[in-house]
Design a protein around this motif. Structure first.
Motif, short mmCIF file in Angstrom:
data_model
loop_
_atom_site.label_atom_id
_atom_site.label_comp_id
_atom_site.label_asym_id
_atom_site.label_seq_id
_atom_site.Cartn_x
_atom_site.Cartn_y
_atom_site.Cartn_z
N GLY A 15 0.81 -1.21 0.00
CA GLY A 15 0.00 0.00 0.00
C GLY A 15 0.84 1.26 0.00
N GLY A 16 0.31 2.29 -0.65
CA GLY A 16 0.99 3.57 -0.68
C GLY A 16 1.87 3.74 -1.90
N THR A 17 2.32 4.96 -2.09
CA THR A 17 3.21 5.31 -3.19
C THR A 17 4.59 5.62 -2.63
OG1 THR A 17 1.37 6.25 -4.45
CG2 THR A 17 3.59 6.94 -5.08
N ALA A 18 5.60 4.96 -3.13
CA ALA A 18 6.95 5.15 -2.62
C ALA A 18 7.85 5.75 -3.69
CB ALA A 18 7.53 3.82 -2.15
N VAL A 19 8.74 6.66 -3.28
CA VAL A 19 9.72 7.23 -4.20
C VAL A 19 11.02 6.44 -4.17
CG1 VAL A 19 8.72 9.54 -4.10
CG2 VAL A 19 10.47 8.89 -2.44
N ALA A 20 11.17 5.62 -3.15
CA ALA A 20 12.30 4.69 -3.04
C ALA A 20 11.99 3.77 -1.87
CB ALA A 20 13.63 5.41 -2.82
N ILE A 21 12.64 2.62 -1.83
CA ILE A 21 12.51 1.70 -0.71
C ILE A 21 13.92 1.25 -0.32
CG2 ILE A 21 11.66 -0.55 0.05
CD1 ILE A 21 9.35 -0.19 -1.96
N ALA A 80 6.72 -5.04 -2.02
CA ALA A 80 7.18 -3.65 -2.01
C ALA A 80 7.31 -3.05 -3.41
CB ALA A 80 8.52 -3.55 -1.29
N ARG A 81 7.75 -3.84 -4.36
CA ARG A 81 8.03 -3.30 -5.69
C ARG A 81 6.86 -2.56 -6.34
NH1 ARG A 81 11.42 -8.18 -5.95
NH2 ARG A 81 13.60 -7.54 -6.27
N PRO A 82 5.60 -3.04 -6.19
CA PRO A 82 4.49 -2.28 -6.79
C PRO A 82 4.34 -0.86 -6.25
CG PRO A 82 3.80 -4.53 -6.33
CD PRO A 82 5.14 -4.35 -5.70
N MET A 83 4.86 -0.58 -5.05
CA MET A 83 4.80 0.77 -4.50
C MET A 83 5.62 1.75 -5.34
SD MET A 83 5.30 -0.17 -0.46
CE MET A 83 5.18 1.52 0.11
N LEU A 84 6.55 1.22 -6.12
CA LEU A 84 7.44 2.04 -6.94
C LEU A 84 6.96 2.15 -8.39
CD1 LEU A 84 10.75 0.40 -5.67
CD2 LEU A 84 9.89 2.64 -4.96
N ALA A 85 5.90 1.45 -8.72
CA ALA A 85 5.51 1.30 -10.12
C ALA A 85 5.18 2.64 -10.79
CB ALA A 85 4.31 0.36 -10.23
N THR A 86 4.51 3.54 -10.08
CA THR A 86 4.09 4.80 -10.70
C THR A 86 5.12 5.91 -10.56
OG1 THR A 86 2.92 5.44 -8.68
CG2 THR A 86 1.65 4.29 -10.39
N THR A 87 6.09 5.74 -9.68
CA THR A 87 7.10 6.77 -9.50
C THR A 87 8.42 6.46 -10.21
OG1 THR A 87 7.98 5.77 -7.47
CG2 THR A 87 6.13 7.31 -7.23
N GLY A 136 10.67 4.83 -8.75
CA GLY A 136 11.65 4.96 -7.68
C GLY A 136 12.57 3.75 -7.58
N MET A 137 13.61 3.92 -6.79
CA MET A 137 14.65 2.90 -6.68
C MET A 137 14.43 1.99 -5.48
SD MET A 137 18.76 3.48 -6.04
CE MET A 137 18.94 4.56 -7.46
N LEU A 138 14.66 0.70 -5.68
CA LEU A 138 14.78 -0.25 -4.58
C LEU A 138 16.26 -0.36 -4.25
CD1 LEU A 138 13.80 -2.53 -2.67
CD2 LEU A 138 14.06 -4.11 -4.59
#
Length: 489
Positions: free
Chosen positions: A164-170, A194-201, A203-205
């Motif tokens: 859940g949520g939108t992440a710019v990095a993890i 976790a990876r889907p949280m980065l899908a729209t941004t 962002g970097m894992l």
């Protein structure tokens, strides 16, 4: 996403990160951070990059994933805090956020205590770095909120809470040591969640970890993507502690190698351990589970055996009881009870005694934990407490051939299965194997279950012979046993 300032410029700027990763001892980390953000390296930096990644050239585009496999005290946490601060503060994410939406930058660790170490570095950065102080609009014990619409959060490594949520990095901290009683593959489950949280941004894992055994996501990513043949969007670096942190005293590392070369090779040399392997195949465990069987009532005519794994009630260990019986040559697990802390050991003994009596048992077996206290608690209630003649490793060692030969029936108990699959076989310096849970893991359930099953199963002559042969030649012994089954032995 648009960068407000390049990583290189931020690392050099005296009012940003110029004092955070300053000096020659941080040069390797600066190279990796610059390369991970897709910026070009100088030729001297490129030589360092080659040594760390096995690749000739930097990616020159921002990485989707950055994996740093580095020994202990190698500066991982401070370096990754700088990367997190840069992504949260010096990158503009407004083009990928909805009006009013705030993004998150989770730091995922095995525990909140570990995540708190990265939080301390980040708190220091946003409290003392002149150009970044004004961006902080709020801070709690586990979150730093920035005016850039990014919240840096500390989270435990859980596949349930990461979604859940939108992440710019993890940021994934010490991923090689993530453990969970809820799943056999917590690192895979968590990272996949976790990876889907980065899908729209986009962002970097970013994963930082010391290496451990040759299993799990850290090892598989290293094997697949380290070096020139790896995915160009996934940057994998691997280095010993003193390569990344030359200020670490050589004497500390040297003494560690003297004490335990295998452990030091992983802890400081960043080499995956070759002395640790999975104790049993997942397939063998799954074949032993009887779906839908969660407990079996007492059946007349069978002899039942019980094993207890005692605990004090105030720590992290559970107190467990297992009861099993034998049908023909098959050991059947009938009941498995766990009482998680906090609990009163005396109250749990009362409960366990009632269960033992239901199964017609006047005795229970356990180890020496707790001394006379535990034994007296059972004795005062009419149950003899017998000390196990076998150490835990020996019990597991006897359970293995019974499982592999399908002479065991397990309950449909996910936590039990997880603990059994997580057991590791470690070869000691003297050559003798020990079997135990991994660091941070638990074996309360499997210890009781294995003890009861080994007691109940007994060992017919041909299985005793098989067990002895199994330790010398596992493949040949298993083939011979199966041949005996086919021929009706």
């Amino acid at each position: 996403m648009k960068t407000i300032m390049t990583m290189r410029a931020a690392l050099e700027h005296p009012e940003i990160f110029g004092t955070v990763l300053a000096g020659e001892s941080w040069s390797a980390w600066r190279v990796l951070l610059i390369a991970a953000m897709g910026e070009e390296l100088t030729e001297p930096e490129r030589e360092i990059f080659r040594q760390l990644t096995g690749r000739e050239y930097e990616p020159k585009t921002r990485c989707e994933e950055f994996w740093a496999i580095v020994g202990r005290r190698g500066g991982k946490t401070r370096a990754i805090a700088v990367l997190a601060a840069y992504i949260a503060a010096l990158c503009d994410w407004s083009d990928v956020l909805a009006p009013g939406e705030r993004a998150t930058l989770p730091i995922v660790s095995a525990s909140l205590w570990q995540a708190g170490k990265a939080h301390q570095y980040l708190s220091g950065i946003f409290s003392t770095v002149p150009a970044l102080k004004k961006l902080k609009i709020g801070e709690t014990s586990d979150t730093i909120s920035l005016s850039t619409r990014v919240d840096i959060e500390c989270r435990p490594a859980s596949f349930r809470t990461i979604r859940g949520g939108t992440a710019v990095a993890i940021i994934a901290d010490e991923a090689a040591f993530w453990r969970s009683d809820d799943t056999r593959n917590p690192d895979s489950e968590i990272l996949n969640g976790a990876r889907p949280m980065l899908a729209t941004t986009g962002g970097m894992l970013a994963v930082i970890s010391s290496p451990y055994a040759r299993t799990g996501e850290v090892f598989s990513t290293f094997k697949r993507d380290y070096g020139a043949a790896g995915d160009p969007k996934i940057l994998v670096a691997k280095a010993a502690s003193r390569v990344m942190n030359p200020s670490l005293p050589a004497s500390v590392v040297e003494r560690a190698y003297i004490r335990d070369p295998a452990a030091a090779s992983a802890e400081y040399g960043a080499e995956f351990r070759t002395d640790i392997e999975t104790f049993i195949a997942v397939e063998a465990v799954e074949a032993a589970v009887i779906p839908g069987r969660f407990e079996s009532a007492r059946i007349g005519g069978f002899e039942y055996r019980a094993f207890v794994d005692a605990a004090g009630g105030s720590g992290s260990d559970s107190m467990t009881l297992a009861i099993a019986h034998r049908e023909g040559n098959v050991g059947v697990l009938d009941l498995l009870i766990e009482r998680a802390p906090p609990f009163s050991p005396a109250a749990v003994v009362v409960e366990f005694v009632e269960i033992l009596m239901r199964y017609g048992l006047g005795a229970v077996t356990g180890d020496r934990w707790g001394g006379e206290f535990v034994r007296e608690q059972f004795k005062d209630r009419g149950i003899a407490y017998e000390i196990s003649e076998k150490a835990k490793s020996d019990i597991y060692r006897e359970l293995l051939p019974l499982l592999n030969s399908r002479r065991i029936e397990l309950l449909d108990h996910q936590k039990l299965v997880t603990q059994l699959c997580a057991l590791e076989r470690k070869t000691a310096r003297g050559g003798r194997d020990s079997i135990d849970h991994a660091p941070g893991g638990h074996d309360d359930l499997i210890n009781a279950a294995a003890g009861a099953l080994v007691l109940a199963a007994g060992q017919p002559d041909f299985i005793e012979s098989y067990i002895r042969a199994y330790h010398d030649r596992p493949d040949a012994a298993l083939a011979e046993y199966r041949n005996q089954q086919i021929n009706g032995a």
